[in-house]
Design a protein around this motif. Structure first.
Motif, PDB file in Angstrom:
ATOM      1  N   THR A 164       0.826  -1.210   0.000  1.00 28.06           N
ATOM      2  CA  THR A 164       0.000   0.000   0.000  1.00 28.06           C
ATOM      3  C   THR A 164       0.855   1.252   0.000  1.00 28.06           C
ATOM      4  OG1 THR A 164      -1.757  -1.176   1.188  1.00 28.06           O
ATOM      5  CG2 THR A 164      -1.841   1.226   1.202  1.00 28.06           C
ATOM      6  N   TYR A 167       2.459   1.634  -3.358  1.00 26.81           N
ATOM      7  CA  TYR A 167       1.490   2.179  -4.311  1.00 26.81           C
ATOM      8  C   TYR A 167       1.342   3.684  -4.109  1.00 26.81           C
ATOM      9  CZ  TYR A 167      -3.073   3.257  -6.339  1.00 26.81           C
ATOM     10  OH  TYR A 167      -4.097   3.829  -7.052  1.00 26.81           O
ATOM     11  N   THR A 170       4.135   5.646  -5.701  1.00 24.82           N
ATOM     12  CA  THR A 170       4.097   5.692  -7.159  1.00 24.82           C
ATOM     13  C   THR A 170       2.968   6.572  -7.690  1.00 24.82           C
ATOM     14  OG1 THR A 170       2.680   3.722  -7.330  1.00 24.82           O
ATOM     15  CG2 THR A 170       5.083   3.382  -7.308  1.00 24.82           C
ATOM     16  N   GLN A 171       1.971   6.846  -6.853  1.00 20.17           N
ATOM     17  CA  GLN A 171       0.818   7.638  -7.297  1.00 20.17           C
ATOM     18  C   GLN A 171       0.822   9.049  -6.729  1.00 20.17           C
ATOM     19  OE1 GLN A 171      -1.305   6.262  -9.580  1.00 20.17           O
ATOM     20  NE2 GLN A 171       0.125   4.534  -9.459  1.00 20.17           N
ATOM     21  N   GLY A 186      -2.843  -6.540  -2.464  1.00 18.68           N
ATOM     22  CA  GLY A 186      -1.406  -6.435  -2.242  1.00 18.68           C
ATOM     23  C   GLY A 186      -0.913  -7.497  -1.286  1.00 18.68           C
ATOM     24  N   ALA A 243      -4.822  -1.303  -9.002  1.00 19.01           N
ATOM     25  CA  ALA A 243      -3.484  -1.004  -8.479  1.00 19.01           C
ATOM     26  C   ALA A 243      -2.515  -2.136  -8.800  1.00 19.01           C
ATOM     27  CB  ALA A 243      -3.552  -0.752  -6.974  1.00 19.01           C
ATOM     28  N   VAL A 245       0.549  -2.007  -9.527  1.00 17.45           N
ATOM     29  CA  VAL A 245       1.850  -1.855  -8.883  1.00 17.45           C
ATOM     30  C   VAL A 245       1.834  -2.437  -7.479  1.00 17.45           C
ATOM     31  CG1 VAL A 245       1.386   0.458  -7.930  1.00 17.45           C
ATOM     32  CG2 VAL A 245       3.732  -0.227  -8.475  1.00 17.45           C
ATOM     33  N   ALA A 246       0.686  -2.393  -6.797  1.00 18.18           N
ATOM     34  CA  ALA A 246       0.584  -3.017  -5.473  1.00 18.18           C
ATOM     35  C   ALA A 246       0.717  -4.527  -5.573  1.00 18.18           C
ATOM     36  CB  ALA A 246      -0.747  -2.644  -4.816  1.00 18.18           C
ATOM     37  N   GLU A 287     -10.181  -0.424  -5.730  1.00 20.20           N
ATOM     38  CA  GLU A 287      -9.514  -1.637  -6.026  1.00 20.20           C
ATOM     39  C   GLU A 287     -10.397  -2.407  -6.900  1.00 20.20           C
ATOM     40  OE1 GLU A 287      -6.023  -3.522  -3.937  1.00 20.20           O
ATOM     41  OE2 GLU A 287      -7.495  -2.914  -2.599  1.00 20.20           O
TER      42      GLU A 287
END
Length: 287
Positions: A164, A167, A170-171, A186, A243, A245-246, A287
């Protein structure tokens, strides 16, 4: 896309890191932590606005608005995590309303670092919950059996926090930075990574739609490796609300955590686990 087919795991072969016993092995302990995580997530969905059973949230547009407020209150918002404070009224006013006339009130009592924990048990509807919990039900018992209940619980929550916050980082400059992240994907991706490290050659049965749903058996390293590759490739896609990337962070961290724990690989999981493939878990900014 791969579909589900649950198949009981075959009787376990003698583990490589344990001598073969003359007597039959004792039955594995029930994966209590896995079951409790699933149960808590289900209760939260039933009690909240997403499932539509709780009359306090109303129906129609009122329920949809209540769902957005609920996720914003209990979900993990990247900006809040990085700034260590909840969104103010001006930031909330900039969020697109779920339905016309829906307003989001500030939550001054919200503690961002704790919102990561609560977000792991909040899901955006029963399909979201079912996809995530099926993954956990299938792969969680085998990992819990090897780690032990307490260590598995900290493993699950720790990976969830790491995924988390990763994420959120990155956001930080994107439009998703003010949207709530909900769901356990995740953490569950971490379970998949741990499973891959522990049982890379375990046989996984899957139904492949492109082959008329013919059930085929593949080694876990191929199935989970392809799943991880798909998540990695999807990180750069323009699909909103997921998400990826998570997933990547969680999976990688789970594999590394089990590797660091020094647990040896086995050819197949013990009797507490099922030999199956679940559908891709859903996760993201709702999500």
């Amino acid at each position: 896309m791969l579909a589900v087919m649950a198949v009981p795991a075959p009787a376990p072969a003698p583990a490589r890191d344990e001598p073969a016993a003359a007597a039959p092995p004792a039955a594995a302990a029930a994966p209590l932590v896995t079951y409790v995580l699933i149960a808590v997530s289900a209760v939260v969905l039933l009690a909240g606005p997403s499932f539509g059973l709780n009359p306090r949230y109303g129906s129609g547009g009122d329920r949809v608005c209540a769902e957005q407020r609920f996720e914003q209150r209990w979900g993990a918002v990247p900006v809040e995590l990085l700034a260590h404070r909840p969104l103010d009224a001006l930031q909330l006013a900039a969020l697109p309303p779920a339905v016309a006339g829906c307003t989001l009130a500030p939550t001054p009592g919200k503690v961002p670092v704790l919102s990561v924990l609560t977000s792991l048990f909040v899901h955006a509807g029963w399909l979201h919950l079912a996809g995530n919990m099926l993954f956990l039900y299938v792969f969680g018992p085998a990992v819990e059996q090897r780690l032990g209940r307490i260590r598995f619980l900290f493993f699950y929550l720790g990976i969830g926090y790491l995924a988390t916050y990763g994420y959120a980082l990155t956001q930080s400059e994107s439009a998703e930075s003010v949207r709530a992240l909900v769901g356990a994907s995740g953490a569950i991706a971490g379970v998949l990574g741990g499973y891959l490290r522990l049982y890379p050659r375990a046989r996984v049965t899957a139904l492949v739609p492109m082959l008329l749903f013919l059930p085929l058996r593949f080694p876990a390293w191929l199935v989970l490796g392809l799943w991880f590759g798909l998540q990695w490739w999807s990180v750069g896609s323009a699909v909103p609300g997921v998400a990826y990337v998570a997933h990547v962070i969680g999976f990688s961290a789970g594999w590394l955590a089990v590797w660091a724990a020094g647990l040896r690989r086995r050819d197949r999981p013990g009797p507490a686990a099922a030999d199956t493939l679940a559908p891709t878990p859903h996760t993201g900014a709702e999500e």
